[in-house]
Design an enzyme around this catalytic site. Structure first.
Site, PDB file in Angstrom:
ATOM      1  N   PRO A  83      12.068   0.285  21.965  1.00 39.51           N
ATOM      2  CA  PRO A  83      12.490   1.526  22.613  1.00 39.51           C
ATOM      3  C   PRO A  83      11.427   2.143  23.507  1.00 39.51           C
ATOM      4  O   PRO A  83      11.745   2.966  24.373  1.00 39.51           O
ATOM      5  CB  PRO A  83      12.803   2.443  21.430  1.00 39.51           C
ATOM      6  CG  PRO A  83      11.927   1.934  20.328  1.00 39.51           C
ATOM      7  CD  PRO A  83      11.892   0.445  20.514  1.00 39.51           C
ATOM      8  N   GLU A 133       3.661  -9.355  16.295  1.00 36.34           N
ATOM      9  CA  GLU A 133       4.547  -8.915  17.367  1.00 36.34           C
ATOM     10  C   GLU A 133       4.184  -9.590  18.685  1.00 36.34           C
ATOM     11  O   GLU A 133       5.070  -9.940  19.477  1.00 36.34           O
ATOM     12  CB  GLU A 133       4.488  -7.395  17.519  1.00 36.34           C
ATOM     13  CG  GLU A 133       5.482  -6.852  18.533  1.00 36.34           C
ATOM     14  CD  GLU A 133       5.530  -5.336  18.551  1.00 36.34           C
ATOM     15  OE1 GLU A 133       6.411  -4.769  17.869  1.00 36.34           O
ATOM     16  OE2 GLU A 133       4.673  -4.723  19.223  1.00 36.34           O
ATOM     17  N   GLY A 192       0.824  -1.206   0.000  1.00 36.91           N
ATOM     18  CA  GLY A 192       0.000   0.000   0.000  1.00 36.91           C
ATOM     19  C   GLY A 192       0.852   1.247   0.000  1.00 36.91           C
ATOM     20  O   GLY A 192       1.893   1.324  -0.666  1.00 36.91           O
ATOM     21  N   LYS A 193       0.440   2.227   0.768  1.00 36.68           N
ATOM     22  CA  LYS A 193       1.149   3.499   0.803  1.00 36.68           C
ATOM     23  C   LYS A 193       2.512   3.420   1.486  1.00 36.68           C
ATOM     24  O   LYS A 193       3.300   4.374   1.421  1.00 36.68           O
ATOM     25  CB  LYS A 193       0.281   4.555   1.495  1.00 36.68           C
ATOM     26  CG  LYS A 193      -0.982   4.912   0.704  1.00 36.68           C
ATOM     27  CD  LYS A 193      -1.790   5.988   1.417  1.00 36.68           C
ATOM     28  CE  LYS A 193      -3.044   6.347   0.631  1.00 36.68           C
ATOM     29  NZ  LYS A 193      -3.858   7.386   1.310  1.00 36.68           N
ATOM     30  N   ASP A 226       9.102   1.343   7.134  1.00 34.98           N
ATOM     31  CA  ASP A 226       8.924   2.738   7.549  1.00 34.98           C
ATOM     32  C   ASP A 226      10.003   3.144   8.552  1.00 34.98           C
ATOM     33  O   ASP A 226       9.744   3.749   9.590  1.00 34.98           O
ATOM     34  CB  ASP A 226       7.525   2.972   8.119  1.00 34.98           C
ATOM     35  CG  ASP A 226       7.148   2.002   9.216  1.00 34.98           C
ATOM     36  OD1 ASP A 226       7.766   0.927   9.320  1.00 34.98           O
ATOM     37  OD2 ASP A 226       6.220   2.317   9.993  1.00 34.98           O
TER      38      ASP A 226
END
Length: 350
Positions: free
Chosen positions: A231, A300, A121-122, A210
């Site tokens: 993090p 995850e 997608g984007k 990303d």
């Protein structure tokens, strides 16, 4: 008496030979376990083997003769962070390793590192920065094969890659839910290893698109099963970790259990170890789906459950996947890889 003595000697010799044969048999079986990983093909009663290149590659570290480097110390070094887990796995921080020494050891092994990235997608908009910065920082000087999975193969940017580095684009379907995109990753990684990588790559890292590289990510990160500490939670008590808390899910981690909270956006290790992780997480996810259950953070959540039981042999500090919107804490001396700032409402399909 002589007859009895002869019989006794015969019995002793027979027992000795038998024990020797048992030892050799056990040795052979253990040796094979390092050379082959077995998987069952659930189609009738067919069983086949999955073999991987260079077995035991992570166990023998040979330094070039007469290599000059600073003397190591066991009494001086980082004192502001923990550098070993309770199960004695190294935690990699800046200042805990010698990059020159590690590169000298691992380049002699002639290894190949595979890296997967999903640009669906984007999310395709992040791929150029990811690839360009990887050329500057990710296993520079090593043979690296990148596998980009996307539903927009015509939009994959052209990036000049160094010698020994390769980019392969593979088409995957798009989705109306980002959760489904996330959930499919383990299945795709499993299939990639079984069909392409088992005799081609030694290590594999699975990374979020990303994100971008800012500093060295190299041989210090190699290990059997490698996890990156998230993090956002590394200073928190584990009661605040976003584990899956429903006992009905295969990703369940009970209160008071768990070690660290690991990133789903960066993990890796030996190809055979990541294969087992991906295969297990995929099965657990699919079993949940059959019962109408979706873990809080999809793959995850399943990854964190897996790594709580199957301890990683090397843990990478939050340097290896920071978040750009967070100020850098004092113990983080360098940011190597980070998730970029973005508006999820503009890039996610739901």
């Amino acid at each position: 008496m002589a007859v009895l003595h002869t019989k006794a000697v015969t019995v002793i010799l027979s027992v000795t030979v038998l024990l020797g044969l048992l030892y050799l048999s056990q040795y052979y079986r253990v040796s094979l376990s390092f050379e082959e990983k077995w998987k069952t093909v659930e189609a009738g009663s067919a069983v086949e083997t999955t073999t991987f290149s260079q077995p035991g590659i992570d166990l023998h570290l040979e330094s070039p003769e007469h290599l000059k480097y600073n003397q190591p110390s066991i009494v001086h070094g980082r004192t502001d962070v923990v550098t070993v887990t309770p199960w004695l796995a190294p935690v990699v921080w800046e200042g805990t390793f010698n990059p020159f020494l590690l590169d000298s050891i691992y380049k002699r092994k002639n290894i190949t590192i595979a890296a997967t990235v999903f640009a669906v997608g984007k999310y395709i908009m992040f791929l150029k920065d990811f690839l360009q910065t990887s050329e500057e920082h990710f296993f520079v000087g090593f043979r690296v094969d990148f596998y980009v999975f996307t539903d927009r193969p015509n939009e994959v940017p052209k990036v000049n890659m160094a010698a020994g580095r390769m980019l392969t684009v593979r088409s995957v379907p798009s989705s109306n839910r980002w959760q489904e995109i996330s959930a499919r990753r383990m299945e795709i990684i499993q299939n990639l290893i079984e069909k392409k990588l088992q005799n081609r790559a030694d290590y594999i890292f699975c990374l979020d698109v990303d994100s971008k590289f800012h500093g060295r990510w190299g041989a210090e990160s190699l290990g059997g099963l490698v996890a990156v500490i998230h993090p956002g939670y590394y200073r928190d008590d584990r009661s605040r970790f976003p584990y899956e808390r429903s006992p009905a899910s295969n990703a369940y981690v009970a209160p008071g259990e768990g070690d660290f909270y690991y990133c789903g956006g960066a993990f890796g290790g030996l190809v055979e170890e990541v294969h087992l992780l991906a295969k297990t997480c995929r099965k657990n996810f699919e079993d949940d789906a059959k019962r109408g259950i979706e873990a809080a953070w999809q793959e995850e959540s399943h990854l964190n459950r897996y790594m709580w039981i199957n301890k990683p042999s090397k843990v990478l500090s939050p340097e290896y996947l920071w978040q750009d919107f967070k100020p850098k804490n004092p113990e983080v001396q360098i940011i190597r890889f980070s998730g970029v700032i973005k508006n999820y409402a503009n890039i996610r399909p739901n």
